[in-house]
Design a protein around this motif. Structure first.
Motif, mmCIF file in Angstrom:
data_model
loop_
_atom_site.group_PDB
_atom_site.id
_atom_site.type_symbol
_atom_site.label_atom_id
_atom_site.label_comp_id
_atom_site.label_asym_id
_atom_site.label_seq_id
_atom_site.Cartn_x
_atom_site.Cartn_y
_atom_site.Cartn_z
ATOM 1 N N ALA A 65 0.832 -1.205 0.000
ATOM 2 C CA ALA A 65 0.000 0.000 0.000
ATOM 3 C C ALA A 65 0.869 1.258 0.000
ATOM 4 N N VAL A 66 1.906 1.256 0.836
ATOM 5 C CA VAL A 66 2.804 2.417 0.914
ATOM 6 C C VAL A 66 3.612 2.560 -0.370
ATOM 7 N N GLN A 67 4.027 1.426 -0.939
ATOM 8 C CA GLN A 67 4.814 1.459 -2.175
ATOM 9 C C GLN A 67 4.012 2.098 -3.306
ATOM 10 N N MET A 68 2.729 1.806 -3.369
ATOM 11 C CA MET A 68 1.887 2.385 -4.412
ATOM 12 C C MET A 68 1.795 3.906 -4.245
ATOM 13 N N ASN A 78 13.224 7.647 2.793
ATOM 14 C CA ASN A 78 12.966 8.098 4.164
ATOM 15 C C ASN A 78 11.485 8.398 4.374
ATOM 16 N N LYS A 79 10.866 9.026 3.391
ATOM 17 C CA LYS A 79 9.433 9.294 3.471
ATOM 18 C C LYS A 79 8.648 7.984 3.450
ATOM 19 N N LYS A 80 9.122 7.030 2.644
ATOM 20 C CA LYS A 80 8.471 5.727 2.576
ATOM 21 C C LYS A 80 8.527 5.024 3.938
ATOM 22 N N ALA A 81 9.690 5.105 4.609
ATOM 23 C CA ALA A 81 9.836 4.491 5.929
ATOM 24 C C ALA A 81 8.893 5.147 6.932
ATOM 25 N N GLU A 82 8.775 6.466 6.865
ATOM 26 C CA GLU A 82 7.884 7.196 7.770
ATOM 27 C C GLU A 82 6.436 6.772 7.594
ATOM 28 N N GLU A 83 5.990 6.653 6.350
ATOM 29 C CA GLU A 83 4.601 6.276 6.084
ATOM 30 C C GLU A 83 4.340 4.812 6.438
ATOM 31 N N LEU A 84 5.323 3.942 6.202
ATOM 32 C CA LEU A 84 5.159 2.537 6.550
ATOM 33 C C LEU A 84 5.064 2.369 8.068
ATOM 34 N N GLN A 85 5.835 3.148 8.801
ATOM 35 C CA GLN A 85 5.752 3.082 10.264
ATOM 36 C C GLN A 85 4.365 3.497 10.751
ATOM 37 N N LYS A 86 3.804 4.553 10.163
ATOM 38 C CA LYS A 86 2.453 4.985 10.531
ATOM 39 C C LYS A 86 1.444 3.860 10.281
ATOM 40 N N GLU A 87 1.604 3.180 9.152
ATOM 41 C CA GLU A 87 0.676 2.110 8.788
ATOM 42 C C GLU A 87 0.790 0.932 9.756
ATOM 43 N N LEU A 88 2.011 0.531 10.098
ATOM 44 C CA LEU A 88 2.219 -0.617 10.978
ATOM 45 C C LEU A 88 1.808 -0.316 12.413
ATOM 46 N N ARG A 89 1.894 0.947 12.815
ATOM 47 C CA ARG A 89 1.525 1.300 14.192
ATOM 48 C C ARG A 89 0.013 1.242 14.426
ATOM 49 N N LYS A 90 -0.750 1.043 13.370
ATOM 50 C CA LYS A 90 -2.175 0.806 13.541
ATOM 51 C C LYS A 90 -2.414 -0.557 14.192
ATOM 52 N N GLN A 91 -1.450 -1.492 14.050
ATOM 53 C CA GLN A 91 -1.571 -2.825 14.638
ATOM 54 C C GLN A 91 -0.566 -3.071 15.758
ATOM 55 N N ASP A 92 0.512 -2.290 15.772
ATOM 56 C CA ASP A 92 1.520 -2.413 16.833
ATOM 57 C C ASP A 92 2.053 -1.016 17.115
ATOM 58 N N GLU A 93 1.605 -0.419 18.237
ATOM 59 C CA GLU A 93 1.948 0.978 18.527
ATOM 60 C C GLU A 93 3.448 1.186 18.764
#
Length: 311
Positions: A65-68, A78-93
């Motif tokens: 999803a983030v890659q798209m 770096n921006k990709k890593a930031e957005e992926l972290q936001k996405e994963l923190r929805k399931q693991d804070e």
């Protein structure tokens, strides 16, 4: 009397044989349950494999999803890593995503994961042993500092600590008596910093610092412009030392165009950050432009005291 003694002797021998047989059977049963190829060990491995498969699927869905979005918006890694972290923190804070060279390193639900440049996902094998642990401490306190020191101290109950690495810009301090288990790093920009601790058993752990907010930015205007990632009207803020040693803060308003590839201005093509009007591309308005006789009227809320001649 003689026959009675013989019967007692036979009974004792039979009892001994029975005990030996029972011990052998017990050993076989224990081996089948708890041995390397035993039922319990197989069940544990099956559970681990199932958990890893679930983790990999969750990572893959979030990353795709983030890659798209990254491709559509032109994000850097770096921006990709930031957005992926936001996405994963929805399931693991407590999820952490950081960049190491050209790869993404992820700490998620107790697992350490690497996403390589080609998109391959690799999950660290938990059977290697216990993960190392670590504590990140910000040593420098106070307001308006230029450099902050961060200490990272690592421990492990399985083997030893092989190395402590900074992930996103922290620099190992020279002459700080650093060891594999304890290091001091310096940083010159505000933000959160990440460190990877690696044990001799092959297990790793990613640790993050608290957010640093007390560093005065001394970057120049061109550096701030390079950090802009969105087209349109932007405001950049620069803080630097004056000649008398104090810090002064200034803001600059910019009209920004961001475009990849050939930029064709034919009066019709839409370009991010500017819209053609009657085949003319307009950037801001006359109040944004200085002349030989007047300064810019629009200056991000700060009046310029310097006349701009012939510019």
């Amino acid at each position: 009397m003689s026959r009675k003694k013989e019967n007692q002797g036979i009974t004792l021998i039979a009892l001994v044989i029975t005990i030996i047989v029972l011990l052998i059977l017990a050993g076989v049963s224990i081996a089948s349950l708890a041995g390397e190829g035993g039922i319990l060990n197989k069940a544990t491995k099956a559970e681990t494999q199932n958990n890893q498969a679930t983790i990999e699927e969750e990572i893959k869905l979030a990353y795709n999803a983030v890659q798209m979005d990254s491709i559509m918006n032109g994000w850097d890694i770096n921006k990709k890593a930031e957005e992926l972290q936001k996405e994963l923190r929805k399931q693991d804070e407590k999820a952490i995503v950081t960049v190491f060279q050209t790869d993404l390193l992820i700490s998620y639900k107790g697992y350490e994961i690497t996403i390589y440049t080609d998109g391959k996902i690799e999950i660290e094998d938990p059977n290697l042993g216990e993960k190392p642990t670590g504590e990140v401490t910000i040593l420098t306190t106070g307001e308006n500092v230029e450099i902050v020191e961060i200490q990272v101290e690592a421990t492990t109950t399985d083997g030893d600590i092989e190395t402590i690495e900074a992930m996103n810009g922290a620099i190992e301090k020279e002459g700080a008596n650093n060891t594999n288990k304890k290091k001091i790093f310096t940083v010159s920009k505000n933000g959160i910093y990440y460190f990877r601790i690696k044990g001799t058993n092959g297990r790793t752990a990613i640790k993050e610092s608290d957010e640093i907010k007390n560093i005065i930015k001394t970057s120049d205007l061109l550096t701030e412009i390079e950090n802009i990632q969105t087209a349109g009207e932007q405001v950049v803020q620069v803080t630097g030392k004056t000649s008398n040693g104090t810090f002064e803060e200034k803001q600059y308003s910019l009209n920004v165009i961001m475009h990849k590839g050939d930029l064709i201005l034919d009066g019709e093509k839409e370009v991010a950050g500017v819209t053609p009007v009657n085949k003319v591309y307009e950037f801001g308005n006359e109040n944004d432009v200085a002349t030989g006789n007047r300064i810019c009227k629009k200056y991000s809320g700060i009046k310029s005291r310097r006349k701009l001649d012939n510019q």
